[in-house]
Design a protein around this motif. Structure first.
Motif, mmCIF file in Angstrom:
data_model
loop_
_atom_site.group_PDB
_atom_site.id
_atom_site.type_symbol
_atom_site.label_atom_id
_atom_site.label_comp_id
_atom_site.label_asym_id
_atom_site.label_seq_id
_atom_site.Cartn_x
_atom_site.Cartn_y
_atom_site.Cartn_z
ATOM 1 N N ASP A 146 53.960 24.161 40.471
ATOM 2 C CA ASP A 146 53.309 25.451 40.242
ATOM 3 C C ASP A 146 52.163 25.309 39.248
ATOM 4 O O ASP A 146 51.105 25.916 39.406
ATOM 5 N N TRP A 204 56.433 30.292 36.737
ATOM 6 C CA TRP A 204 56.341 28.952 37.301
ATOM 7 C C TRP A 204 57.720 28.305 37.347
ATOM 8 O O TRP A 204 58.472 28.330 36.368
ATOM 9 N N ARG A 260 43.576 26.149 41.337
ATOM 10 C CA ARG A 260 42.952 27.455 41.570
ATOM 11 C C ARG A 260 41.974 27.794 40.444
ATOM 12 O O ARG A 260 40.869 28.290 40.693
ATOM 13 N N TYR A 285 51.758 37.364 38.639
ATOM 14 C CA TYR A 285 52.190 36.195 39.413
ATOM 15 C C TYR A 285 53.606 35.821 38.997
ATOM 16 O O TYR A 285 54.105 36.242 37.954
ATOM 17 N N ASN A 324 54.492 29.581 30.904
ATOM 18 C CA ASN A 324 54.515 30.245 32.205
ATOM 19 C C ASN A 324 55.844 30.081 32.933
ATOM 20 O O ASN A 324 56.085 30.763 33.928
ATOM 21 N N TRP A 351 48.252 26.071 40.125
ATOM 22 C CA TRP A 351 47.513 27.027 39.307
ATOM 23 C C TRP A 351 46.238 26.389 38.757
ATOM 24 O O TRP A 351 45.161 26.990 38.802
#
Length: 169
Positions: free
Chosen positions: A50, A45, A57, A42, A31, A54
C-alpha cells in the motif's frame, strides 16, 4: 501550474520536504494506524504494498504538477512524523487544497499547526495562491480546531462535508 522542483520549508522544529522512497517505513507506521486514518478519504494501509502504491501515485501527481506531497521531518532527530499535501490546484482561481496526517505519538505537541501555518505561507508566497481549502469530516474536531486557529472559516458545500477556507492573498 508550474510547481517548484524540490521545495523545502523550514519551521522552528520541522523540515517539510518532498516525500522520498526511504520515507515509506515511517509513513506506513502512521498510515497503518486506524486511529490516525479514520477520517481520511482512503483506507488504512495494510502493508508495504500500500505504501509503494501510494508513493507511485504521489510521484505521478507531482510529475503532472497536480500536487506537492511533503513529509514532516523533525529537525532535532530527522524522524519523519507525518505528511502534508498541497493539491487540487485551480490556476484560474489561484486556489488549492491542503491535507495532512500526523503519527499518533506526536499528537498534541503543536507540530501540525506549525506545519500547516508554514504551508499556508508557502502557498501564498511561492505558489502565489490566494485561497486554500481543507475538507474535514464532521467528527474530526481536532482538525477543525486546528484550521480554525489558523484562520480558516467554514463554508457551505453541497456534498455535506465540512469545508474550511482561508483567503491568503
Amino acid at each position: 501550474m508550474q510547481l517548484p522542483g524540490d521545495p523545502r520549508i523550514v519551521t522552528p522544529r520541522l523540515l517539510l520536504r518532498l516525500v522520498r522512497g526511504d520515507d515509506l517505513p515511517a509513513l506506513l507506521r502512521a498510515n497503518g494506524d486506524p486511529e490516525v486514518t479514520r477520517y481520511l478519504p482512503y483506507e488504512t494501509w495494510a502493508g508495504p504494498d500500500d505504501a509503494v502504491a501510494w508513493y507511485a501515485r504521489m510521484e505521478g501527481r507531482r510529475e503532472r504538477s497536480e500536487a506537492l506531497q511533503f513529509v514532516l521531518e523533525r529537525t532535532a532527530d530527522r524522524v519523519v512524523i507525518g505528511s502534508a499535501l498541497l493539491f487540487n490546484f485551480d490556476e484560474d482561481r489561484a486556489s488549492g487544497d491542503v491535507g495532512y496526517l500526523l503519527a499518533r505519538e506526536y499528537w498534541g505537541h503543536g507540530y501540525m499547526a506549525e506545519a500547516v501555518e508554514a504551508l499556508v505561507a508557502f502557498a501564498r508566497d511561492t505558489l502565489r495562491l490566494r485561497e486554500l481549502k481543507a475538507v474535514i469530516e464532521t467528527p474530526n474536531t481536532a482538525s477543525a480546531k486546528l484550521v480554525m486557529r489558523l484562520g480558516f472559516v467554514p463554508v457551505a458545500t453541497a456534498d455535506g462535508l465540512d469545508t474550511w477556507q482561508l483567503t491568503i492573498g
